[in-house]
Structure formats: C-alpha cells, structure tokens
Design an enzyme around this catalytic site. Structure first.
Site, PDB file in Angstrom:
ATOM      1  N   ARG A   1      33.567  38.551  30.465  1.00 39.14           N
ATOM      2  CA  ARG A   1      32.512  39.266  29.724  1.00 39.14           C
ATOM      3  C   ARG A   1      32.130  38.537  28.429  1.00 39.14           C
ATOM      4  NH1 ARG A   1      31.791  41.828  34.398  1.00 39.14           N
ATOM      5  NH2 ARG A   1      33.631  42.981  34.983  1.00 39.14           N
TER       6      ARG A   1
ATOM      7  N   ASN B   1      43.337  40.953  30.566  1.00 42.08           N
ATOM      8  CA  ASN B   1      43.883  40.625  31.892  1.00 42.08           C
ATOM      9  C   ASN B   1      44.610  39.303  31.698  1.00 42.08           C
ATOM     10  OD1 ASN B   1      42.666  42.869  33.209  1.00 42.08           O
ATOM     11  ND2 ASN B   1      40.720  41.798  33.012  1.00 42.08           N
TER      12      ASN B   1
ATOM     13  N   LYS C   1      47.710  45.719  28.539  1.00 46.98           N
ATOM     14  CA  LYS C   1      46.933  46.446  29.557  1.00 46.98           C
ATOM     15  C   LYS C   1      47.851  46.584  30.760  1.00 46.98           C
ATOM     16  CE  LYS C   1      42.784  46.029  32.483  1.00 46.98           C
ATOM     17  NZ  LYS C   1      41.515  45.310  32.726  1.00 46.98           N
TER      18      LYS C   1
ATOM     19  N   GLU D   1      43.270  48.622  36.709  1.00 50.05           N
ATOM     20  CA  GLU D   1      42.446  47.595  37.349  1.00 50.05           C
ATOM     21  C   GLU D   1      43.296  46.460  37.930  1.00 50.05           C
ATOM     22  OE1 GLU D   1      39.520  46.568  34.324  1.00 50.05           O
ATOM     23  OE2 GLU D   1      38.296  48.275  34.904  1.00 50.05           O
TER      24      GLU D   1
ATOM     25  N   ARG E   1      46.997  49.813  25.505  1.00 47.16           N
ATOM     26  CA  ARG E   1      45.639  50.290  25.770  1.00 47.16           C
ATOM     27  C   ARG E   1      45.632  51.613  26.543  1.00 47.16           C
ATOM     28  NH1 ARG E   1      42.041  46.866  28.513  1.00 47.16           N
ATOM     29  NH2 ARG E   1      40.291  47.114  27.100  1.00 47.16           N
TER      30      ARG E   1
ATOM     31  N   ARG F   1      37.215  60.043  36.894  1.00 48.97           N
ATOM     32  CA  ARG F   1      37.780  58.935  36.118  1.00 48.97           C
ATOM     33  C   ARG F   1      37.834  59.248  34.621  1.00 48.97           C
ATOM     34  NH1 ARG F   1      35.323  52.787  35.968  1.00 48.97           N
ATOM     35  NH2 ARG F   1      36.066  52.262  33.885  1.00 48.97           N
TER      36      ARG F   1
ATOM     37  N   ASP G   1      33.687  53.466  30.070  1.00 44.20           N
ATOM     38  CA  ASP G   1      33.813  52.024  29.854  1.00 44.20           C
ATOM     39  C   ASP G   1      32.589  51.445  29.168  1.00 44.20           C
ATOM     40  OD1 ASP G   1      34.770  49.485  29.992  1.00 44.20           O
ATOM     41  OD2 ASP G   1      34.564  49.235  32.153  1.00 44.20           O
TER      42      ASP G   1
ATOM     43  N   GLU H   1      38.743  51.278  20.214  1.00 45.81           N
ATOM     44  CA  GLU H   1      38.290  49.994  20.760  1.00 45.81           C
ATOM     45  C   GLU H   1      36.772  50.054  20.944  1.00 45.81           C
ATOM     46  OE1 GLU H   1      40.618  48.189  24.028  1.00 45.81           O
ATOM     47  OE2 GLU H   1      38.702  47.721  24.995  1.00 45.81           O
TER      48      GLU H   1
ATOM     49  N   GLU I   1      28.584  43.776  27.090  1.00 46.16           N
ATOM     50  CA  GLU I   1      28.779  43.813  28.539  1.00 46.16           C
ATOM     51  C   GLU I   1      27.774  44.726  29.251  1.00 46.16           C
ATOM     52  OE1 GLU I   1      32.707  44.977  29.736  1.00 46.16           O
ATOM     53  OE2 GLU I   1      32.178  45.056  31.842  1.00 46.16           O
TER      54      GLU I   1
ATOM     55  N   TRP J   1      35.451  53.494  42.113  1.00 45.35           N
ATOM     56  CA  TRP J   1      35.435  53.184  40.681  1.00 45.35           C
ATOM     57  C   TRP J   1      35.127  54.389  39.793  1.00 45.35           C
ATOM     58  CZ3 TRP J   1      37.325  48.725  38.781  1.00 45.35           C
ATOM     59  CH2 TRP J   1      37.513  47.684  39.691  1.00 45.35           C
TER      60      TRP J   1
HETATM   61  C1  GCU Z   1      35.834  46.615  31.818  1.00 45.69           C
HETATM   62  C2  GCU Z   1      35.446  45.190  32.031  1.00 45.69           C
HETATM   63  C3  GCU Z   1      36.600  44.354  32.498  1.00 45.69           C
HETATM   64  C4  GCU Z   1      37.773  44.531  31.540  1.00 45.69           C
HETATM   65  C5  GCU Z   1      38.101  45.995  31.379  1.00 45.69           C
HETATM   66  C6  GCU Z   1      39.131  46.256  30.307  1.00 45.69           C
HETATM   67  O1  GCU Z   1      36.113  47.227  33.024  1.00 45.69           O
HETATM   68  O2  GCU Z   1      34.403  45.130  32.954  1.00 45.69           O
HETATM   69  O3  GCU Z   1      36.193  43.020  32.557  1.00 45.69           O
HETATM   70  O4  GCU Z   1      38.877  43.845  31.994  1.00 45.69           O
HETATM   71  O5  GCU Z   1      36.941  46.694  30.988  1.00 45.69           O
HETATM   72  O6  GCU Z   1      38.722  46.664  29.221  1.00 45.69           O
HETATM   73  O7  GCU Z   1      40.311  46.077  30.525  1.00 45.69           O
END
Ligand code: GCU
Length: 854
Positions: free
Chosen positions: A199, A241, A318, A322, A355, A372, A401, A423, A429, A578
């Site tokens: 992003r 990530n 994190k 995801e 987070r 969600r 988000d 945050e 994005e 999602w």
């Molecule tokens: C959003 C984003 C992801 C990111 C995630 C996060 O979903 O699209 O790219 O990893 O937020 O904040 O962890």
C-alpha cells in the site's frame, strides 16, 4: 493528461532537437547548480524559502547572531545545525556557533538542566517533562538570550523546529511552551525487505532493497528530519505483515544502520515482528507464548536488539489476522502473547503495540448475524486490564479498514484499563492512492473529537488515546505513512499535508483542521495570499468531495475490495468472506447492525451513542447504510431518497473535482513551474477518474434499484459515442468486468501490431467543442492515441503511467479507465472524426467512448 498540442509537433521536435541539445550543453554547469534548488517537493514543508518582503524581515531584525549549543549528542547537534540552516536560508542571517555563553545576544540551546546551569532565570520557568519544549527570552547582564530547551534533547530539537516554523509562516518569534498530547507518536511503514511497499504509492522503499537494508540511507535521515519537525518520535520501518527473518541476528545488525540514521532526529526505530519468530529464527519446537523456551527466546532476542540499538522503540505485532499466525494456534489470548513480549522489552524501556486489527476473513456471508465490524471488540474487550503496563493496543480508527467514512471503533470505549493508540492511515489506500487529492485531517479530526460517552461522561477519542480519559500510563498515535523514493515522498504534492497533519495532530489533537492546513500551505507553497487561499480552499473540501463520488451514506469506499482498492468495483464487496458487504438486493441496501434485528454491533457502543445509532430517527445520514438496511426509496433527513442522494452526491462530487484544475490554473506564475505542472496534471487526471467513479456507482444503483434519476442524468449520455458503435478498422469489441466500469459495459481493443481506427460522422451544429476520450491506461505498455478531424490531426497523447503502481495488470476496469480532454475544437455538420489507436507492448489501445460537449 494535458490539452493536445498543435499539429506538426513531432516535426518541430525533430528540427528543434539538435538546437536544444547545443543550448543544453552550454548551460550544463549552470543547470547542475540550479538543480540543487529545484522545487521538486523533496524538502516537503521544510523549504525554508528566503523571505523577500522587507517589512516581514524587519520583525526579525533584533535577533542574535550567535548560537551556543550546550549538548554534544547527535540530537543536540542536529538542533543547532537546523537552526543555523533555517535562519540562513529564510532570513539570510548567518549564526556563528560559540562555545561559551557570550557577552552579547545569543540563542542558547540545551536541556533544562544544561540551560539552568547557565541562565538562572530560566529555572524559574515551569519544569518540562518528556518531549516538551520551551522558548524563552531572558535578559541577563544587559544581553538578550533566546533559550530553546527541552526536558530532554528531543524537546530542544522540537523547540528549534517551532521557531523555524514561525519564521516560515512569517509570524513573530515569542515565548512558547508546548508539551505533546501522548508519548507514542509513531509512523508505521509497511516496507518489505525486497524494497516493495505494501500500500505504498510513491516509489520503492527508502529502507530496503533486494532483501537487505539499502547501502545508501540518505533518504532515511531526511525522513527522520521531516518526522522530527512535526514532533513524531518513532518509526516502525517494516511491514506489519512482517518478514519472518526480521529478528534474525544478521538482519538485526543491518537494521541497526537504519536506527543510526533516525537517532539524530530523536526518532526511535521499532520493528513489526511475527509471533512465530522463535520457530522460524531459532527452530524452537513451538511459538506458544506460555512455553518457557519461548519466553526465554523473547528475552534473549530483546537483549540482543537493545545491545545493537540502545534507543530501540519496541515491537508492533499483527497476529491472528489476514493469514498471520497468532496465539490462537495454542488456544492463548492476545494478552498472553503481548505480555510475554512486553516483559522481555520492559527492562529496556520498550513497548509492544499489539494491533487490534484481528478478524476472521473467512466469514460466512450467508449468515446475516456475521459481522466483521464486531471483531475488534469481540476479541479484546474481555481482556481489558490483563495487559502489562508497556502494552498498547493499536486500534484502527474505524471498525473495518480505513474506508472513506466509518464510525469510531467501539473498542476505544471498551478498553478502560488498557493503554491505547489510534491507528490512522496517511497513505491513501482507500482514498485515491495519492492520485486523488484528499486532505484527510478533517476526517481524523472528526474521529478524534467523537465523544464515545463511555461511563456516561465525556470521553472523546483523543482523550482516550492520550491516556487521560481512563488514567492510562501510555497512549498515542500510529500513522501508516509509506513514503517512498519518489522525489517528493508521497507522489501527489498535496498528499504531504496528510503527513504534516498527522504529526501535528499527534502532538496536539486540539488543533483545528484549518490551522493545520493553513500552516502546511504557507510552509509548502509560500505566503502569497492568493496562493494560500486557493490551496486551502481546494484542500479543505477534498475529503468530502471524494466521499461524494466514491461511497456516501456510510457505504465505505465502493472500490474493488479484493483487488488493489483503487477504482470503483462495487460488487466485489459482496458474497465473500471478507465481510465488507453492502447486503444489497433489488429492494434495499445496507447492513442491519442494530441490536433489535441486526448483528448487534451497535450494542458494543456505550449506551448513549448506541441509542443514537440504533434508531433510524437519530442515526446520522452519513452513517446510515453502515448501521441500517433500508429500501432505496427510504427518505433521508435531508429529504431525499437514498438512491437519489447517491446519484446527486456522485454528480456533485465529480463536479467539484472538475473545478480543481481551472482553480489551480489561476496560480500559474505564482508558484514554481515544476510543482505547478505536476499538480495540474494530477488534477486533470482526477477530474476524469471522478467521472469514472460517478458513472460506475450511479449505473450500478440504477440497475440494482430500477429507480430512475429524477434529474435524468444516470443512463442518459446524449453527448457520448460508444466506441463499439463506431465504424472500426481493426478494433474489436470486448466485455468489461465489472460491467459498471465501462459505458455500456463494453470497450474496444486493438489486438494487432498496426494501428486500429474508429470513425464516425458527426452532425454537430457549427461551434467550438470540448472532446473527451475515455480509454484504458494499462501499465504494460504506452499505447498512443491520435484524434483526427476530416483527416487532420487535432490531438495526440500517450497512455503513459499516471496510475498508482499497484495497477499492474492488463485489466480494463475502473482502476485503469482514464480520460483525455481537449477543448476548442471547431466542428460543423458532416465532419468525420477518427480515433487512431496504436498498441504498444501488449497494451491494445483500448477505448470506451468519445464525448463531445459544448
Ligand atoms: C488492510 C490492507 C492490508 C494490510 C492490513 C493491515 O487490509 O489492505 O494491506 O496488511 O490492512 O492493516 O494489517
């Protein structure tokens, strides 16, 4: 895209090229010298432009010409060097550094303890703590000393930046004393070790390349300077990530080089880490946070981190989100995981930012109770009070988000015995990816000022994250920024206002959006009143305009949510795990989140706010479809039906954006050419893309609801000529997916090496016209287009990249649909218009339609 050049440009180019080359060679040495002063946005708001106005300059006449810096650390040095640099550049006055208190007027920089030692009057001032600073004018033995100091050196640096900002905005320098709202004022960068940025919309990573820390880290130091200038004190340099090698000892040694660059600016480096690291890095049998070997591993690792980076900030985590692993694998809670890491960091003064973005992305969309938005609260509220004191829960401002509009996450009110940070997303994005101008500070202000009424009393979010509402030891602000190697850091020159604004709000969330905007504009573009008022006006309403043409009424950004999150892609939200559903059918739209009949989400808010959202009578229109499912003809508080409001707001938003370029053109000559041209090009692009948004969303609502636009606009485009209806040579018709992102759901492509053409006979009355060609600009190649009238070329352009780098594919859709406009075309009945498209490198010169307007 620019207006079309006159005919014969190519020939003129060829003739002039040799001459230009000769002139260029002669001027080379001068150009090289001048380029170091190029206005390319590189300096951000720290341009320190020279003040030419003698009246303004006169107010700084009596300022000292000596500076005594009492500290010797890199931060102290950075503070005095910055003061010298700024004063010389803006005021033309050269400060001479001295080693002892001179018997003449001087600036004196130091910590509170250091300056007190020299200047007793200063000690009578209120004591500072943490990152606070003060600027005090003291008289001693007939001399004037401007003392700039902090409790620590970081405060001293902030004091210097404060003084320089006064000069840059042409305000007098005066005594001042400020303290930040919270201790954690961090930016997060989502940079990967391979140099890409998740992003990120402004080039590759300033930190990493090819799996390693970059050899040249000069941009990192410059970034640290920008951050410090607005009071930001931490930078998490790698993606949430996180790369599984992050805590590998060899990588840590590399990462320490980044910390070295940030240190002089008082910016502490921190890292995103994956909870499975003990298994990955040292092959432990488990990463169960309660396993003694895992506990020992985190301790050993934290010790090693601090040995290499003594001022290390902490870890961002994190987990269970995801696809990231987390404590749930062992039946442990986020608190158990966070605490093990926190205990390892605590002796060193580090913190854990855990987070709150924990949710299941495999929800069952058939289940009308699945939601969600509930996840943050459901996963964390029962753990309130179970976290170590150096754990902070980092919570996205909304429960989904970073959509264009969301309510506040109810988790802020639910954690009353746990430190929290908000945050915010500076990188755009879901808000136009720095190709659309969207000034986000008003959105953040609205979030921070929202009073959640926890415990039935005033608890605005800003006071919760400051730690004030619930008396928490820590708290703060995390901004996902994702600057890149683009010269101006964020790509769109206007986007830098969001980074500036984030820093300013993290320091003082009570500032108004207008105060922040106005000072950013002055620092970035100069103090000319016309420039300032034009830019302020353009930016001020830009979030609202974007919301109007992307996703009003709390629907969220109606983008392709499972793709790159840029152009329109409405259906993508539905029928998948999602959970960003619209729950739309041909009768109504919106998610029922009420307690009475819906998912119960609204019940997660404190009672007073829950009551407002639960009732259709009191729920604000702007969040209606986030909270409720209603029919398309439901009448809003503003008197319109839902569907008519959607049509009107999309037309209004696109019309507002169409004014950006002409308003900007009023500033030609008043600002530098380079930034002027770049911004103009982006505004013209945005105007075209807002039309793509407008049409896609409006058409989709028309088809879904079957209810016509009372003003007759949607579905009726009398000035358009569909490409597939024109006489084609070589062009073939294709279906576009999703259908709403092309006019009539179709476009044409040229799938041969040679150029293809589209021809149409016009019947427009004699007059001067504006023409727009809607085409698709793919990243794979640079197709060329030429418009010819009765065989004579009238415009030519190349489909070269103005789109965000994330647009990588060859897809014709709402992200790649682009508009070229040319005006002043004289037409008469019987004219023949031809569009010639020349494919390039797999880009088949696609065309959607041509529009001819008066
Ligand atoms: C959003 C984003 C992801 C990111 C995630 C996060 O979903 O699209 O790219 O990893 O937020 O904040 O962890």
């Amino acid at each position: 895209m620019m207006e079309a050049p006159e005919t014969g440009v190519a020939d003129m180019h060829a003739m002039g090229l040799a001459r230009h080359l000769r002139i260029l060679l002669l001027l080379m040495p001068m150009l090289v010298a001048a380029s170091s002063y190029a206005e390319d946005g590189h300096e951000g708001w720290l341009r320190y432009a020279h003040i030419d106005d003698p009246v303004v300059l006169r107010q700084y006449d009596g300022l000292p010409h000596r500076v005594l810096s009492l500290g010797t650390t890199p931060v102290a040095q950075a503070a005095s060097t910055e003061l010298v640099r700024g004063m010389e550049s803006m005021l033309g006055s050269r400060l001479v550094a001295v080693q002892t208190l001179p018997q003449e007027d001087a600036f004196v920089l130091g910590t509170q303890t250091e300056v007190c030692h020299f200047l007793r009057n200063v000690c009578r001032q209120k004591a500072l703590s943490g990152d606070a600073f003060a600027v005090v004018r003291v008289m001693q033995k007939g001399h004037v000393y401007w003392v700039i100091f902090g409790d620590e050196e970081r405060g001293e640096l902030y004091g210097v930046f404060h003084v320089l900002e006064q000069f840059a905005s042409q305000k007098p320098i005066a005594d001042a004393s400020e303290a930040p709202a919270a201790s954690v004022r961090w930016v997060n960068q989502w940079d990967n070790f391979d140099g890409s940025i998740e992003r990120g919309y402004a080039g590759r990573s300033i930190f990493f390349d090819g799996g390693h820390v970059r050899a040249d880290l000069s941009r990192v130091s410059e970034y640290g300077r920008l951050l410090a200038s607005v009071g930001l004190n931490g930078c998490t340099v790698n993606n949430v990530n996180s790369d599984l090698r992050t805590l590998d000892p060899a990588m840590l040694r590399e990462l320490a080089r980044i910390a070295d660059q940030l240190r002089p600016w008082g910016v502490r480096m921190s890292l995103s880490v994956d909870l499975s690291s003990p298994q990955i890095v040292d092959h432990l049998a488990t990463f169960d946070p309660l396993d003694p070997a895992v506990v020992a591993w985190w301790q050993k690792t934290a010790d090693e981190v601090y040995r290499l980076i003594p001022d290390f900030g902490g870890f961002v985590i994190k987990a269970d989100s995801e696809g990231r692993l987390g404590p749930s694998k062992y039946g442990r809670t986020p608190a158990e995981a966070a605490n093990v890491v926190a205990r390892a960091l605590r002796p060193h003064g580090g913190v854990v930012l855990y987070r709150g973005f924990v949710y299941n992305n495999h929800l069952d969309w058939h289940d009308l109770k699945a939601d969600r938005a509930r996840a943050g609260y459901d996963n964390f509220h029962a753990l309130d009070g179970r976290f170590e004191p150096n754990v902070i829960i980092q919570i996205k401002h909304g429960p989904i988000d970073f959509q264009v509009r969301e309510p506040l996450s109810p988790l802020f009110a639910a954690l009353q015995h746990t430190s929290q940070a908000i945050e915010l997303q500076v990188t755009q994005e879901y808000t136009g990816q720095q190709r659309h101008m969207v000034f986000l500070v008003p959105m953040w202000k609205a979030a921070l000022d929202t009073d959640l009424r926890a415990q039935n009393r005033s608890t605005p979010v800003k006071e919760i994250v400051e730690g004030r509402s619930f008396h928490q030891p820590l708290g703060g602000f995390a901004g996902v920024v994702n600057v890149g190697l683009d010269t101006n850091w964020m790509h769109h020159p206007m986007a830098m206002s969001n980074l500036y604004g984030f820093g300013k709000l993290a320091w003082n969330p009570d500032l108004t959006s207008d105060e922040i905007l106005d000072s950013w504009t002055r620092l970035t573009w100069g103090n000319n009143p016309k420039v300032v008022s034009t830019i302020d006006d353009l930016q001020r309403g830009s979030w609202h305009a974007y919301e109007e043409y992307s996703g009003p009424l709390g629907l969220g950004t109606l983008t392709n949510i499972i793709g790159i999150h840029y152009g329109p892609g409405i259906e993508s939200a539905e029928r998948n795990g999602w959970g960003q559903w619209l729950r739309a059918d041909n009768k109504g739209i919106g998610i029922d989140r009420t307690v009475a009949t819906g998912t119960g989400y609204i019940g997660q808010y404190p009672p007073e706010l829950a009551k407002v959202y639960e009732s259709l009578t009191t729920c604000p229109d702007e969040l209606l479809l986030f909270m409720h499912h209603v029919p398309y003809n439901y009448v809003l508080h503003n008197g319109k039906t839902v569907v008519q409001h959607v049509y009107d707001s999309h037309y209004k938003g696109a019309a507002t954006v169409a004014t950006y370029a002409p308003r900007w053109e009023q500033l030609q000559g008043l600002i530098d050419e380079e930034r002027y041209e770049k911004t103009l090009k982006l505004f013209m692009y945005q105007a075209g893309h807002a039309i793509v948004w407008r049409d896609a969303v409006s058409e989709w609502f028309l088809r879904m609801s079957g209810i016509a636009d009372t003003r007759g606009r949607v579905g009726h485009y009398p000035n358009r000529i569909e490409a597939e209806s024109m006489q084609a040579d070589g062009y073939t018709s294709v279906d576009v997916t999703p259908w709403e992102t092309a006019s009539g759901g179709k476009a044409v492509v040229c799938n041969r090496a040679a150029a293809c053409t589209l021809t149409v006979k016009l019947d427009r009355p004699v007059g001067s016209y504006k023409m727009a060609v809607q085409y698709f600009d793919l990243r794979v190649g640079d197709a060329q287009y030429e418009l010819l009238l009765d065989g004579k070329p009238i415009a030519h352009w190349i489909a070269d990249d103005i789109l965000p780098p994330a647009v990588v594919d060859t897809q014709l859709d709402g992200s790649t649909s682009t508009r070229f406009t040319v005006s002043g075309i004289a037409l008469k009945p019987g004219d023949t218009l031809m569009l010639r498209g020349t494919p390039n490198n797999g880009e088949p010169a696609p065309v959607d339609y041509i529009e001819i307007m008066k």
